[in-house]
Design a protein around this motif. Structure first.
Motif, PDB file in Angstrom:
ATOM      1  N   ASP A   1      26.201 -38.582  28.275  1.00 50.28           N
ATOM      2  CA  ASP A   1      24.907 -37.970  27.253  1.00 50.28           C
ATOM      3  C   ASP A   1      23.532 -39.215  27.330  1.00 50.28           C
ATOM      4  N   SER A   2      24.105 -39.983  28.137  1.00 50.83           N
ATOM      5  CA  SER A   2      22.534 -40.845  28.112  1.00 50.83           C
ATOM      6  C   SER A   2      21.543 -40.051  28.793  1.00 50.83           C
ATOM      7  N   PRO A   3      20.688 -40.260  28.808  1.00 54.49           N
ATOM      8  CA  PRO A   3      19.656 -39.722  29.317  1.00 54.49           C
ATOM      9  C   PRO A   3      19.671 -40.546  31.265  1.00 54.49           C
TER      10      PRO A   3
ATOM     11  N   THR B   1      18.051 -38.756  24.023  1.00 58.26           N
ATOM     12  CA  THR B   1      18.751 -38.460  24.997  1.00 58.26           C
ATOM     13  C   THR B   1      17.871 -36.481  24.862  1.00 58.26           C
TER      14      THR B   1
END
Length: 637
Positions: A528-530, A628
């Motif tokens: 879920d990290s950008p 995010t």
């Protein structure tokens, strides 16, 4: 500057490896049938955009110009501090600083109360306020500026160069087409092709073709505004004079003969004079007055009395009348329509004003610096085409403010002095207004409104000096790997990448278990990290989001070997380690970035900076979901 990332190459490091399958160019080569972006006009706006797009050889870019070659003299000359910050991202700010005249002081001259026929210095104002920017306000020949952008283009992977001698005469958009919906009709203006016409289909067209823009007219754009009914002359001259401030910027107001603006130019000898001439009647144009360069010289001598001007050579001169106008549309989208734009205008094609505040060339380049990264994102599939709607919204608001401020400034410059100003009982209005305008004239007053691209400022208190909507304000730091003193903002390039600056909280040294270390690990590995969501397979980890870390400790108190892998990534085809991602506070007294920019010492923060150097959001270091969500609102997964 970093190079050798993909292997050692001798020679000039500014010349990048050429991309394969480049288009053949030349006077006898055919024009392309289809392009991704067609730019009309090789002024500063057009070249600024072309220089950005040239770094992406997968984007087929074409820039056309009706003139047969680059200009060699004349036109605009003022470059403000904000634009110099942009030049740093293109890699030629140091070259500009070396070659140009730096405006350090602005001097004001008005009628001498004792002898009103003579002028007298009444004030000096520091031209660039302390810590407003690390860059100077400079003056440069516009032709030389063109050369610098052309050099960036020539050295780029695409080896982009203008197609001179071709003029846009018509633009048509097929709103139902999904590929190459814009048909551009070009006319040979050189005579080499006997004034033949050619058509080129494009995905996007950008009109940087001046106040008489054919692109703007083709999409129904109209300039609305008014005129100041005042004729002015401008000349670049080589001359001798006993006027003592000739090598400083001067605003001169005489009692009855009008006004002069003096701008020294690069090289130590040439200087520019803007000379007020006659009032114009309603509907009258300066060209109808048939002024000559001799009329300008005579007027200048009357205005600067008791000093005299002995002109040895007139390098360039022009006569003009002041007008202030702005178009009702910056793109081709009809009012009320929800479709995405395909055609844009920039610079004088959508806003005109006087040259007195020195903003025309600057704002024109800022237009296309804003548009360039958005086109790159859309054409490379990083973002939805709806991103392009933000260009008109953001830049039209800024253009309105420019025209309004410039309108007021032009009126003040031509206004007669009052008795109170002449006898010294009141500071001249022109000085008061100049001081009030310093942020505007430096180009640093731009503040974009909240939108999907700019957060609402909920966490602004974590970085009070990095205001959301304004440009990222650089400050001194030291690079950890080599203890080099530098400006943090100089880590950014004009490469369409986002910057994520992580400012460590108190006592955080980046070791395992610290907030910075854990955040870096999450950014690099979490689903879920950008960074992981928007980096494509096979790309470098910093291909779209360039993460930089700043610590409060000095370089000798930090251990490089314990820093997380994201802060020293391996990139390029050879997988070489990047040593230039980690910074700390300056240890030699130049300035503490935390103090200078109001960074919260206890908690630190994250600052998201757009590719055009504007602060998009400020977040706590633990606001992972907010981080995010922000990028998910702009970038495709």
């Amino acid at each position: 500057m970093q190079f050798y990332k993909d292997g050692f190459r001798g020679g000039n490091p500014d010349i990048k490896q050429a991309a394969p399958n480049r288009r053949n160019r030349g006077i006898n080569e055919p024009l392309p049938e289809k392009v991704d972006v067609l730019i009309s006009g090789t002024g500063p706006a057009g070249l600024c955009l072309a220089a950005q797009l040239s770094q992406f050889p997968e984007i087929e870019t074409m820039i056309v110009e009706r003139m047969p070659s680059n200009i060699i003299k004349g036109k605009a000359d003022g470059i403000n501090t904000r634009t110099m910050e942009m030049f740093q991202a293109f890699g030629f700010a140091d070259k500009v600083k070396r070659e140009t005249y730096w405006v350090n002081q602005t001097n004001f001259w008005m009628p001498d109360p004792a002898y009103p026929a003579n002028i007298k210095r009444v004030g000096r104002v520091q031209d660039v306020a302390d810590d407003s920017s690390e860059m100077p306000h400079i003056l440069i020949n516009q032709a030389r500026l063109h050369e610098l952008f052309l050099e960036v283009m020539q050295n780029s992977p695409s080896r982009l160069a203008p197609d001179y001698g071709w003029e846009v005469v018509d633009v048509k958009v097929d709103a139902d087409a999904t590929e190459y919906p814009v048909t551009v009709t070009l006319k040979d203006s050189s005579g080499i092709n006997w004034w033949a016409t050619r058509t080129v289909r494009a995905n996007y067209v950008v009109g940087c073709d001046g106040a008489h823009s054919a692109v703007r007219k083709s999409i129904g754009g109209v300039l609305h505004g008014d005129a100041a009914h005042q004729a002015w002359g401008v000349m670049d001259i080589l001359a001798n004079t006993d006027f003592p401030d000739v090598r400083q910027k001067c605003l001169i107001s005489s009692a009855s003969e009008g006004n002069v603006l003096i701008l020294p130019r690069e090289g130590g000898y040439v200087f520019r004079m803007y000379v007020e001439l006659d009032k114009l009647k309603e509907g009258e144009k300066a060209a109808s007055k048939k002024f000559t360069q001799d009329d300008m010289i005579a007027a200048a001598n009357r205005i600067i009395h008791p000093y005299a001007l002995d002109v040895k050579e007139v390098v360039w001169w022009s006569i003009y009348d002041i007008g202030h106008s702005i178009t009702d549309k910056f793109d081709d989208v009809p009012e009320g329509s929800k479709r995405n734009p395909r055609v844009f205008t920039a610079g004088d094609a959508c806003h005109t004003h006087s040259p007195k505040a020195g903003q025309g060339m600057n704002v024109s380049m800022q237009d296309t610096f804003n548009l360039g990264w958005k086109l790159v994102h859309v054409l490379t599939g990083r973002a939805d085409a709806s991103l392009l709607r933000s260009y008109s919204r953001e830049r039209q608001t800024e253009a309105k403010r420019l025209v309004e401020t410039d309108h007021e400034w032009a009126r003040i410059m031509s206004a007669p002095t009052t008795e109170a100003e002449r006898n010294g009982t009141e500071e001249p209005r022109i000085i008061r207004q100049f001081k009030a305008n310093l942020e505007f004239t430096g180009g640093t007053a731009v503040k974009y409104d909240p939108s999907t691209l700019f957060a609402d400022g909920k966490h602004q208190a974590l970085a009070k000096g990095e205001e959301i909507g304004r440009r990222f304000h650089s400050a001194p730091v030291v690079r950890l790997s080599d203890a080099k003193q530098m400006q943090l903002g100089h880590a950014a390039e004009a490469d369409a990448r986002w910057r994520l600056y992580l400012f460590a909280g108190k006592s955080d040294t980046g070791k395992p278990g610290t907030t910075m270390h854990e955040l870096a690990n999450w950014l690099e590995t979490a689903s879920d990290s950008p960074v992981t969501r928007h980096t494509r397979p096979g790309e470098d980890v910093d291909a779209i989001i360039d993460v930089r870390a700043v610590f409060q400790a000095t370089f000798d108190q930090l251990a490089y070997e314990t820093m997380p892998p994201l802060f020293k990534p391996r990139t390029g085809k050879l997988g070489l380690q990047d040593h230039e991602k980690i910074f700390c506070v300056d240890h030699k007294g130049v300035g503490d970035i935390y103090e200078m920019r109001g960074i919260h010492r206890e908690h630190g923060c994250m600052i998201i900076v757009r590719p055009d150097q504007y602060v998009a959001n400020v977040l706590p270091l633990d606001a992972r979901s907010d981080l995010t969500s922000y990028f998910a609102g702009v970038l495709r997964q």
